[in-house]
Every structure is written in structure tokens, then in C-alpha cells.
Design a protein around this motif. Sequence first.
Motif, mmCIF file in Angstrom:
data_model
loop_
_atom_site.group_PDB
_atom_site.id
_atom_site.type_symbol
_atom_site.label_atom_id
_atom_site.label_comp_id
_atom_site.label_asym_id
_atom_site.label_seq_id
_atom_site.Cartn_x
_atom_site.Cartn_y
_atom_site.Cartn_z
ATOM 1 N N ARG A 7 0.842 -1.214 0.000
ATOM 2 C CA ARG A 7 0.000 0.000 0.000
ATOM 3 C C ARG A 7 0.870 1.255 0.000
ATOM 4 N NH1 ARG A 7 -5.169 0.097 0.159
ATOM 5 N NH2 ARG A 7 -5.473 2.055 1.276
ATOM 6 N N ALA A 8 1.943 1.248 0.768
ATOM 7 C CA ALA A 8 2.862 2.388 0.777
ATOM 8 C C ALA A 8 3.513 2.543 -0.598
ATOM 9 C CB ALA A 8 3.922 2.208 1.855
ATOM 10 N N LYS A 9 3.922 1.447 -1.184
ATOM 11 C CA LYS A 9 4.562 1.496 -2.505
ATOM 12 C C LYS A 9 3.579 1.977 -3.566
ATOM 13 C CE LYS A 9 7.635 -2.266 -1.200
ATOM 14 N NZ LYS A 9 7.998 -3.664 -1.417
ATOM 15 N N ASN A 10 2.342 1.502 -3.512
ATOM 16 C CA ASN A 10 1.334 1.920 -4.481
ATOM 17 C C ASN A 10 0.940 3.383 -4.315
ATOM 18 O OD1 ASN A 10 1.202 -0.434 -5.966
ATOM 19 N ND2 ASN A 10 -0.354 -1.337 -4.649
ATOM 20 N N MET A 11 1.038 3.899 -3.097
ATOM 21 C CA MET A 11 0.780 5.324 -2.892
ATOM 22 C C MET A 11 1.755 6.145 -3.727
ATOM 23 S SD MET A 11 1.504 7.772 0.362
ATOM 24 C CE MET A 11 3.239 7.476 0.062
ATOM 25 N N TRP A 12 3.043 5.788 -3.689
ATOM 26 C CA TRP A 12 4.032 6.530 -4.475
ATOM 27 C C TRP A 12 3.787 6.348 -5.967
ATOM 28 C CZ3 TRP A 12 5.859 10.334 -2.094
ATOM 29 C CH2 TRP A 12 6.230 10.266 -0.755
ATOM 30 N N ARG A 13 3.408 5.147 -6.389
ATOM 31 C CA ARG A 13 3.080 4.934 -7.809
ATOM 32 C C ARG A 13 1.948 5.863 -8.233
ATOM 33 N NH1 ARG A 13 3.931 -0.931 -6.367
ATOM 34 N NH2 ARG A 13 5.836 -1.511 -7.469
ATOM 35 N N MET A 14 0.911 5.941 -7.409
ATOM 36 C CA MET A 14 -0.244 6.778 -7.706
ATOM 37 C C MET A 14 0.154 8.258 -7.730
ATOM 38 S SD MET A 14 -3.860 7.103 -5.623
ATOM 39 C CE MET A 14 -3.175 7.972 -4.207
ATOM 40 N N LEU A 15 0.888 8.706 -6.724
ATOM 41 C CA LEU A 15 1.264 10.109 -6.653
ATOM 42 C C LEU A 15 2.183 10.507 -7.810
ATOM 43 C CD1 LEU A 15 1.761 10.561 -2.806
ATOM 44 C CD2 LEU A 15 -0.176 11.316 -4.206
ATOM 45 N N LYS A 65 -9.417 12.881 9.507
ATOM 46 C CA LYS A 65 -10.068 11.578 9.315
ATOM 47 C C LYS A 65 -10.718 11.497 7.931
ATOM 48 C CE LYS A 65 -13.206 8.490 11.786
ATOM 49 N NZ LYS A 65 -14.070 8.341 12.963
ATOM 50 N N LYS A 66 -11.401 12.568 7.537
ATOM 51 C CA LYS A 66 -12.063 12.598 6.229
ATOM 52 C C LYS A 66 -11.032 12.547 5.099
ATOM 53 C CE LYS A 66 -15.429 15.099 3.492
ATOM 54 N NZ LYS A 66 -16.333 16.218 3.372
ATOM 55 N N LEU A 67 -9.934 13.301 5.241
ATOM 56 C CA LEU A 67 -8.886 13.305 4.231
ATOM 57 C C LEU A 67 -8.267 11.918 4.074
ATOM 58 C CD1 LEU A 67 -7.072 14.849 2.244
ATOM 59 C CD2 LEU A 67 -5.558 15.361 4.180
ATOM 60 N N ILE A 68 -7.954 11.268 5.187
ATOM 61 C CA ILE A 68 -7.362 9.924 5.134
ATOM 62 C C ILE A 68 -8.322 8.941 4.465
ATOM 63 C CG2 ILE A 68 -6.660 7.959 6.584
ATOM 64 C CD1 ILE A 68 -5.313 10.046 8.458
ATOM 65 N N LEU A 69 -9.613 9.056 4.750
ATOM 66 C CA LEU A 69 -10.608 8.208 4.094
ATOM 67 C C LEU A 69 -10.598 8.454 2.582
ATOM 68 C CD1 LEU A 69 -12.931 6.155 4.301
ATOM 69 C CD2 LEU A 69 -14.467 8.091 4.655
ATOM 70 N N GLN A 70 -10.558 9.715 2.167
ATOM 71 C CA GLN A 70 -10.552 10.048 0.736
ATOM 72 C C GLN A 70 -9.287 9.561 0.043
ATOM 73 O OE1 GLN A 70 -11.129 14.302 0.595
ATOM 74 N NE2 GLN A 70 -13.363 14.112 0.588
ATOM 75 N N THR A 71 -8.131 9.796 0.644
ATOM 76 C CA THR A 71 -6.879 9.398 0.004
ATOM 77 C C THR A 71 -6.765 7.884 -0.081
ATOM 78 O OG1 THR A 71 -5.684 9.583 2.103
ATOM 79 C CG2 THR A 71 -5.596 11.487 0.611
ATOM 80 N N ASN A 72 -7.233 7.185 0.947
ATOM 81 C CA ASN A 72 -7.166 5.725 0.923
ATOM 82 C C ASN A 72 -8.173 5.127 -0.053
ATOM 83 O OD1 ASN A 72 -5.274 4.211 3.093
ATOM 84 N ND2 ASN A 72 -5.699 6.311 3.693
ATOM 85 N N THR A 73 -9.308 5.781 -0.251
ATOM 86 C CA THR A 73 -10.270 5.345 -1.268
ATOM 87 C C THR A 73 -9.658 5.514 -2.662
ATOM 88 O OG1 THR A 73 -12.141 5.887 0.150
ATOM 89 C CG2 THR A 73 -12.590 5.721 -2.208
ATOM 90 N N MET A 74 -8.983 6.645 -2.891
ATOM 91 C CA MET A 74 -8.288 6.851 -4.169
ATOM 92 C C MET A 74 -7.212 5.786 -4.371
ATOM 93 S SD MET A 74 -7.823 11.036 -4.280
ATOM 94 C CE MET A 74 -6.131 10.812 -4.685
ATOM 95 N N LEU A 75 -6.496 5.463 -3.306
ATOM 96 C CA LEU A 75 -5.448 4.447 -3.388
ATOM 97 C C LEU A 75 -6.046 3.075 -3.704
ATOM 98 C CD1 LEU A 75 -2.483 3.632 -3.151
ATOM 99 C CD2 LEU A 75 -2.800 3.547 -0.657
ATOM 100 N N ASP A 76 -7.177 2.750 -3.085
ATOM 101 C CA ASP A 76 -7.866 1.479 -3.374
ATOM 102 C C ASP A 76 -8.246 1.386 -4.852
ATOM 103 O OD1 ASP A 76 -7.657 0.698 -0.721
ATOM 104 O OD2 ASP A 76 -9.700 1.346 -0.216
ATOM 105 N N LYS A 77 -8.802 2.473 -5.399
ATOM 106 C CA LYS A 77 -9.200 2.497 -6.813
ATOM 107 C C LYS A 77 -7.989 2.365 -7.724
ATOM 108 C CE LYS A 77 -13.425 5.140 -6.158
ATOM 109 N NZ LYS A 77 -14.077 6.455 -6.298
ATOM 110 N N PHE A 78 -6.913 3.069 -7.381
ATOM 111 C CA PHE A 78 -5.685 2.999 -8.166
ATOM 112 C C PHE A 78 -5.124 1.581 -8.163
ATOM 113 C CE2 PHE A 78 -1.055 3.090 -8.493
ATOM 114 C CZ PHE A 78 -0.888 3.793 -9.682
ATOM 115 N N THR A 79 -5.099 0.960 -6.993
ATOM 116 C CA THR A 79 -4.555 -0.391 -6.847
ATOM 117 C C THR A 79 -5.391 -1.413 -7.619
ATOM 118 O OG1 THR A 79 -3.661 0.189 -4.683
ATOM 119 C CG2 THR A 79 -3.877 -2.150 -5.161
ATOM 120 N N ALA A 80 -6.708 -1.221 -7.646
ATOM 121 C CA ALA A 80 -7.608 -2.157 -8.332
ATOM 122 C C ALA A 80 -7.490 -2.044 -9.856
ATOM 123 C CB ALA A 80 -9.049 -1.912 -7.907
ATOM 124 N N SER A 81 -7.051 -0.890 -10.353
ATOM 125 C CA SER A 81 -7.010 -0.718 -11.816
ATOM 126 C C SER A 81 -5.728 -1.259 -12.442
ATOM 127 C CB SER A 81 -7.156 0.754 -12.174
ATOM 128 O OG SER A 81 -6.085 1.512 -11.667
#
Length: 151
Positions: free
Chosen positions: A42-50, A135-151
Motif C-alpha cells: 500500500r505504501a509502494k502503491n501510494m508513491w506509484r499513484m502520486l 479523518k475525512k482526508l485519510i478516508l478520501q486518500t485511501n479510497t483513491m489508493l484502493d481504486k488505483f490499486t484495483a485498476s
Amino acid sequence: MNELIKTFYTALNNRDAETMISCYHDDVIFEDPAFGKLKGDRAKNMWRMLCKNAKDFKLEFSEIETNDQIGSAKWQAWYTFSKTGRSIHNKISAQFEFKNGKIIKHTDHFNLRRWASQAIGWKGSLLGGTGFFKKKLILQTNTMLDKFTAS
């Protein structure tokens, strides 16, 4: 370890996620105010996404201090926040722990209220320092990360 940190930030400036990730231990733990705590892939995919989504991105790093176990650095990023088109200049303080010549723990600290005021204006300035906003920001960023990882 100094060279490892330089490699990491040079790769980030070049939006080269794979080189950044090669600096990370497989069991890395990353944490910051925007994403919360991310482990391993998840940490690695965050950097890929960013790196993939970065617009007008520029970075400077300095004050790298390391020994065999721990390290720290300062870095600044300038970019356009995609949701609002607003310019961001974020000042970050990073701390690292090392294991087997790689980064095992990476924690970034920055002023979330300052970031939020740049990203979304007066509402960010008003709410950016609250637990609700974080809390809201972390939820949003992690949702974006989930979508990125799934694609």
C-alpha cells in the motif's frame, strides 16, 4: 544511508516511483497526515499513484542526516492540487528507520492546516487542523489508493 535518501528524493523529483520503491524494505511502514499509516505494497502503491498523477511537480530536499539505523531529511514540494487546481507549497520533515540497507519506516510530518488552506482555501484554513478533517482526508486518500490499486 545518505545515498539511499538522496536516491529516494531524486527519484521522487523525477516521478520515478519504481526507483523510489527500490529504496523501501518489503515490510515498509509509511505514515503522514494525508494518508495515515500504510504498510508494504500500500505504501509502494501510494508513491506509484502520486508519481503518475503529479501535476507541475517540483521538489527540493536538504538536511539529510543518517546513521546505520535512523535518518531524517527536510523536503519541500510544489505542485498543483488536482481537485481544486490550486498551487501547493508543502514543507515536510521526514524521519526514517533502516533495515538491511533499505527504508523500513518512513514518517512525514507537515502542517495539515497550512496544506489544507492552500489546497481548498478558507475552509481548509478553518477546518484543516481538526481531527474531523484529518479523518475525512485519510478516508478520501485511501479510497483513491484502493481504486488505483484495483485498476
